[in-house]
Design an enzyme around this catalytic site. Structure first.
Site, PDB file in Angstrom:
ATOM      1  N   CYS A   8       1.181  -1.155  -0.032  1.00 31.51           N
ATOM      2  CA  CYS A   8      -0.116  -0.007   0.366  1.00 31.51           C
ATOM      3  C   CYS A   8       0.399   1.149  -0.583  1.00 31.51           C
ATOM      4  CB  CYS A   8      -0.896   0.409   1.332  1.00 31.51           C
ATOM      5  SG  CYS A   8      -0.332   0.138   2.461  1.00 31.51           S
ATOM      6  N   ASN A  11       2.609   1.737   4.574  1.00 32.21           N
ATOM      7  CA  ASN A  11       2.601  -0.200   4.888  1.00 32.21           C
ATOM      8  C   ASN A  11       2.645   0.080   6.465  1.00 32.21           C
ATOM      9  OD1 ASN A  11       5.756  -1.944   5.165  1.00 32.21           O
ATOM     10  ND2 ASN A  11       3.282  -2.456   4.768  1.00 32.21           N
ATOM     11  N   CYS A  13      -1.175   0.665   7.327  1.00 31.75           N
ATOM     12  CA  CYS A  13      -2.866   0.564   7.830  1.00 31.75           C
ATOM     13  C   CYS A  13      -2.912  -1.196   6.699  1.00 31.75           C
ATOM     14  CB  CYS A  13      -3.367   2.009   6.849  1.00 31.75           C
ATOM     15  SG  CYS A  13      -3.263   2.986   7.880  1.00 31.75           S
ATOM     16  N   ARG A  14      -3.330  -0.832   5.557  1.00 35.19           N
ATOM     17  CA  ARG A  14      -4.213  -1.282   4.603  1.00 35.19           C
ATOM     18  C   ARG A  14      -2.798  -2.751   4.339  1.00 35.19           C
ATOM     19  NH1 ARG A  14      -5.052   2.405  -0.410  1.00 35.19           N
ATOM     20  NH2 ARG A  14      -3.349   3.116   0.902  1.00 35.19           N
ATOM     21  N   SER A  15      -2.001  -2.834   4.386  1.00 32.95           N
ATOM     22  CA  SER A  15      -1.017  -3.870   3.616  1.00 32.95           C
ATOM     23  C   SER A  15      -0.411  -4.679   4.611  1.00 32.95           C
ATOM     24  CB  SER A  15       0.275  -3.800   3.278  1.00 32.95           C
ATOM     25  OG  SER A  15       1.080  -2.115   3.467  1.00 32.95           O
ATOM     26  N   ASP A 124      -8.299   3.489   0.657  1.00 34.61           N
ATOM     27  CA  ASP A 124      -6.929   4.629   2.014  1.00 34.61           C
ATOM     28  C   ASP A 124      -8.008   4.839   2.970  1.00 34.61           C
ATOM     29  OD1 ASP A 124      -5.691   6.010   3.939  1.00 34.61           O
ATOM     30  OD2 ASP A 124      -4.269   7.172   1.762  1.00 34.61           O
TER      31      ASP A 124
END
Ligand code: 4NP
Length: 152
Positions: A8, A11, A13-15, A124
């Site tokens: 993401c 690195n 939150c999402r990934s 995001d």
């Protein structure tokens, strides 16, 4: 298939969420594939995952231990077998840096979501509220479940 990388922007939150979800799914399935995550930006390098992501993920039973933000490196394109971006911007950033011989490794995670392409991107969540983090986890869980079926 030996190594998977989730990518993401920051690195944090999402990934890292995908990292925690997928390593648990693989462990439960008894599949020996290494999982890592990275960011197209280096601005959060060395940080632990965002507490809002950790809160959502831990409530659902995922473990974030050992995960630290690190930027995508040139050698990742050779080292990983599959590199899964969370959204189109990060996919485009990877495509720009990736040598032609490895472009086939780059995909969107939600390509494996049962409702793709309605859910094409993991949005995001950074500047939003808790609802955004809940959506991120739900999308990632379904994308990772679809990916697991492919890997079996
Ligand atoms: P991520 O979220 O890409 O899912 O880790 C973000 C983290 C940090 C920022 C943006 C998105 N930021 O602007 O610092």
């Amino acid at each position: 298939m030996k190594k998977l990388l989730f990518v993401c922007l920051g690195n944090i939150c999402r990934s890292p969420t995908a990292h925690a979800v997928m390593r648990q799914k693989l462990a439960y399935a008894g599949i020996n594939i290494e999982v890592e995550s990275a960011g197209t930006s280096a601005s959060h390098k060395g940080e632990t995952p965002d507490p809002r992501s950790v809160r959502q993920g831990m409530q659902a039973g995922y473990d974030f231990s050992g995960i630290r933000s690190r930027p995508v490196q040139e050698r990742d394109f050779a080292d990983y077998d599959l590199i899964l971006a969370m959204d189109d911007d990060n996919l485009a950033a990877l495509q720009q840096r990736c040598p032609p011989m490895y472009q086939h490794k780059l995909q969107l995670l939600l390509q494996y979501h049962p409702a793709y392409p309605q859910y094409r991107e993991v949005p995001d969540p950074y500047y939003g509220g808790a609802k955004g983090f809940a959506l991120v986890l739900a999308l990632i869980e379904q994308g990772c479940e679809g990916l697991l079926q492919q890997l079996r």
